[in-house]
Scaffold this motif. Structure first.
Motif, PDB file in Angstrom:
ATOM      1  N   ASP A   4      -9.448   6.488   0.957  1.00  0.00           N
ATOM      2  CA  ASP A   4      -8.823   5.450   2.522  1.00  0.00           C
ATOM      3  C   ASP A   4      -9.341   6.563   3.153  1.00  0.00           C
ATOM      4  O   ASP A   4     -10.683   6.580   4.491  1.00  0.00           O
ATOM      5  CB  ASP A   4      -7.801   4.838   2.562  1.00  0.00           C
ATOM      6  CG  ASP A   4      -7.264   4.414   4.121  1.00  0.00           C
ATOM      7  OD1 ASP A   4      -8.624   3.654   4.905  1.00  0.00           O
ATOM      8  OD2 ASP A   4      -6.576   5.118   4.554  1.00  0.00           O
ATOM      9  N   GLU A   8      -5.365   6.528  -2.221  1.00  0.00           N
ATOM     10  CA  GLU A   8      -5.553   7.115  -0.358  1.00  0.00           C
ATOM     11  C   GLU A   8      -6.393   8.011  -0.158  1.00  0.00           C
ATOM     12  O   GLU A   8      -6.757   7.895   1.177  1.00  0.00           O
ATOM     13  CB  GLU A   8      -4.088   8.041  -0.654  1.00  0.00           C
ATOM     14  CG  GLU A   8      -3.711   8.353   0.525  1.00  0.00           C
ATOM     15  CD  GLU A   8      -3.103   6.807   1.970  1.00  0.00           C
ATOM     16  OE1 GLU A   8      -2.923   7.225   2.656  1.00  0.00           O
ATOM     17  OE2 GLU A   8      -2.555   5.986   1.427  1.00  0.00           O
ATOM     18  N   ARG A  60       1.242  -0.883   0.249  1.00  0.00           N
ATOM     19  CA  ARG A  60       0.203   0.142   0.337  1.00  0.00           C
ATOM     20  C   ARG A  60       0.875   0.670   0.371  1.00  0.00           C
ATOM     21  O   ARG A  60       2.086   1.063  -0.143  1.00  0.00           O
ATOM     22  CB  ARG A  60      -1.047   0.315   0.891  1.00  0.00           C
ATOM     23  CG  ARG A  60      -0.089   0.227   2.308  1.00  0.00           C
ATOM     24  CD  ARG A  60      -1.438   0.160   4.077  1.00  0.00           C
ATOM     25  NE  ARG A  60      -1.145   0.200   4.989  1.00  0.00           N
ATOM     26  CZ  ARG A  60       0.196  -0.137   5.953  1.00  0.00           C
ATOM     27  NH1 ARG A  60       0.974   0.052   5.572  1.00  0.00           N
ATOM     28  NH2 ARG A  60       0.554   0.056   7.316  1.00  0.00           N
TER      29      ARG A  60
END
Length: 139
Positions: free
Chosen positions: A118, A115, A26
């Motif tokens: 998220d 990202e 990630r």
């Protein structure tokens, strides 16, 4: 900074700070990015001047992988394999890089967009709670 050992130590420090596991990468932690970028810049310059140095290509492949640049990581690892011979571990890693690179392409999302998603989802769930559907993701 053109000493390969120094660049390798910079990469190791970035890896430690990245908070990434060995599999299913990630985006690296923000505190790791300056180390990884500096290592990548130095390694790119190094292989430009020493293009037959297999270790440098191998390290460049690692830093590109940590930065989620799978195509560059694949290219660099293939170059390292051409120069340094093939071993089972590196061939397995090459297959893994190709698989992960394909997964990112299937998502059709850059690491930066992922990202952002998220962060968005964490904020939504914290404020409204989780309803165990894809409603927030679809938004």
């Amino acid at each position: 900074m053109n000493n390969l050992e120094e660049l390798q130590q910079l990469l190791i420090e970035g890896q430690k700070l990245s908070m990434q596991g060995a599999y299913q990468r990630r985006a690296p932690a923000k505190k790791a990015i300056p180390y990884l970028l500096k290592a990548r810049t130095g390694l790119k310059l190094y292989v430009e001047h020493e293009p037959n140095q297999a270790l440098a290509w191998h390290l460049l492949s690692q830093v590109e992988e940590y930065l989620l640049n799978y195509n560059a990581a694949i290219f660099s690892l293939q170059k390292a394999l051409e120069l340094g011979g093939r071993n089972r571990k590196d061939l397995k890693r090459l297959a893994m890089l190709k698989e992960y690179g394909g997964q990112w392409q299937e998502l059709n999302m850059s690491p930066e967009k992922l990202e952002s998603l998220d962060v968005y989802l964490k904020n939504k769930i914290e404020f409204f709670g989780c309803d165990h559907t894809l409603t927030y993701t679809k938004e």
